[in-house]
Design a protein around this motif. Structure first.
Motif, PDB file in Angstrom:
ATOM      1  N   MET A   1       4.627  -1.218 -19.252  1.00 57.79           N
ATOM      2  CA  MET A   1       4.211   0.122 -18.860  1.00 57.79           C
ATOM      3  C   MET A   1       2.879   0.066 -18.124  1.00 57.79           C
ATOM      4  N   ARG A   2       1.908  -0.664 -18.683  1.00 50.54           N
ATOM      5  CA  ARG A   2       0.583  -0.727 -18.070  1.00 50.54           C
ATOM      6  C   ARG A   2       0.636  -1.503 -16.746  1.00 50.54           C
ATOM      7  N   GLY A   3       1.442  -2.527 -16.697  1.00 55.84           N
ATOM      8  CA  GLY A   3       1.586  -3.306 -15.472  1.00 55.84           C
ATOM      9  C   GLY A   3       2.169  -2.475 -14.335  1.00 55.84           C
ATOM     10  N   SER A   4       3.102  -1.588 -14.686  1.00 54.84           N
ATOM     11  CA  SER A   4       3.698  -0.752 -13.639  1.00 54.84           C
ATOM     12  C   SER A   4       2.697   0.268 -13.111  1.00 54.84           C
ATOM     13  N   LEU A   5       1.760   0.723 -13.956  1.00 52.25           N
ATOM     14  CA  LEU A   5       0.729   1.663 -13.495  1.00 52.25           C
ATOM     15  C   LEU A   5      -0.243   0.977 -12.538  1.00 52.25           C
ATOM     16  N   LEU A   6      -0.499  -0.301 -12.754  1.00 52.19           N
ATOM     17  CA  LEU A   6      -1.377  -1.037 -11.856  1.00 52.19           C
ATOM     18  C   LEU A   6      -0.678  -1.393 -10.552  1.00 52.19           C
ATOM     19  N   LEU A   7       0.636  -1.537 -10.600  1.00 51.48           N
ATOM     20  CA  LEU A   7       1.403  -1.887  -9.425  1.00 51.48           C
ATOM     21  C   LEU A   7       1.644  -0.688  -8.505  1.00 51.48           C
ATOM     22  N   LEU A   8       1.657   0.506  -9.054  1.00 51.28           N
ATOM     23  CA  LEU A   8       1.935   1.713  -8.278  1.00 51.28           C
ATOM     24  C   LEU A   8       0.939   1.919  -7.130  1.00 51.28           C
ATOM     25  N   PRO A   9      -0.391   1.799  -7.327  1.00 53.92           N
ATOM     26  CA  PRO A   9      -1.302   1.979  -6.188  1.00 53.92           C
ATOM     27  C   PRO A   9      -1.094   0.936  -5.087  1.00 53.92           C
ATOM     28  N   LEU A  10      -0.730  -0.285  -5.460  1.00 46.90           N
ATOM     29  CA  LEU A  10      -0.479  -1.306  -4.449  1.00 46.90           C
ATOM     30  C   LEU A  10       0.754  -0.971  -3.614  1.00 46.90           C
ATOM     31  N   LEU A  11       1.775  -0.444  -4.249  1.00 47.79           N
ATOM     32  CA  LEU A  11       2.974  -0.058  -3.518  1.00 47.79           C
ATOM     33  C   LEU A  11       2.702   1.112  -2.584  1.00 47.79           C
ATOM     34  N   LEU A  12       1.923   2.075  -3.048  1.00 53.60           N
ATOM     35  CA  LEU A  12       1.599   3.227  -2.211  1.00 53.60           C
ATOM     36  C   LEU A  12       0.716   2.826  -1.038  1.00 53.60           C
ATOM     37  N   ALA A  13      -0.165   1.863  -1.229  1.00 55.92           N
ATOM     38  CA  ALA A  13      -1.043   1.412  -0.144  1.00 55.92           C
ATOM     39  C   ALA A  13      -0.247   0.709   0.950  1.00 55.92           C
ATOM     40  N   GLY A  14       0.870   0.124   0.625  1.00 59.69           N
ATOM     41  CA  GLY A  14       1.684  -0.581   1.605  1.00 59.69           C
ATOM     42  C   GLY A  14       2.633   0.322   2.372  1.00 59.69           C
ATOM     43  N   CYS A  15       2.612   1.631   2.118  1.00 57.05           N
ATOM     44  CA  CYS A  15       3.545   2.546   2.783  1.00 57.05           C
ATOM     45  C   CYS A  15       3.158   2.848   4.227  1.00 57.05           C
ATOM     46  N   GLY A  16       1.908   2.669   4.591  1.00 60.73           N
ATOM     47  CA  GLY A  16       1.463   3.003   5.944  1.00 60.73           C
ATOM     48  C   GLY A  16       2.076   2.097   6.982  1.00 60.73           C
ATOM     49  N   SER A  17       2.279   2.630   8.157  1.00 56.77           N
ATOM     50  CA  SER A  17       2.872   1.850   9.240  1.00 56.77           C
ATOM     51  C   SER A  17       1.775   1.255  10.102  1.00 56.77           C
TER      52      SER A  17
END
Length: 77
Positions: A1-17
């Protein structure tokens, strides 16, 4: 659970083109403004004009002049 919360900002940061902007498939650029001879390119549309981003003027700070007397600057009664 905690690992997925830390991974979420990294995934959102990679959304930009990182690629250049271009119209969607089958789409065109906006029509030329009234009075313009050609349709502006995406880079021209994204570059702000001097009216949209005015330059800062520090001229008042560089020139120090004595103020003239203010005849309306009266002491309180």
């Amino acid at each position: 659970m905690r690992g997925s919360l830390l991974l979420l900002p990294l995934l959102l940061a990679g959304c930009g083109s990182a690629a250049g902007l271009k119209p969607p498939e089958g789409g065109t650029l906006p029509v030329a403004p009234l009075g313009a001879s050609a349709t502006p390119t995406p880079q021209q549309l994204l570059t702000p004009t001097t009216q949209q981003r005015p330059q800062r003027s520090d001229e008042l700070l560089r020139s120090s002049e004595e103020r003239r007397s203010d005849e309306f600057d009266l002491p309180p009664r």
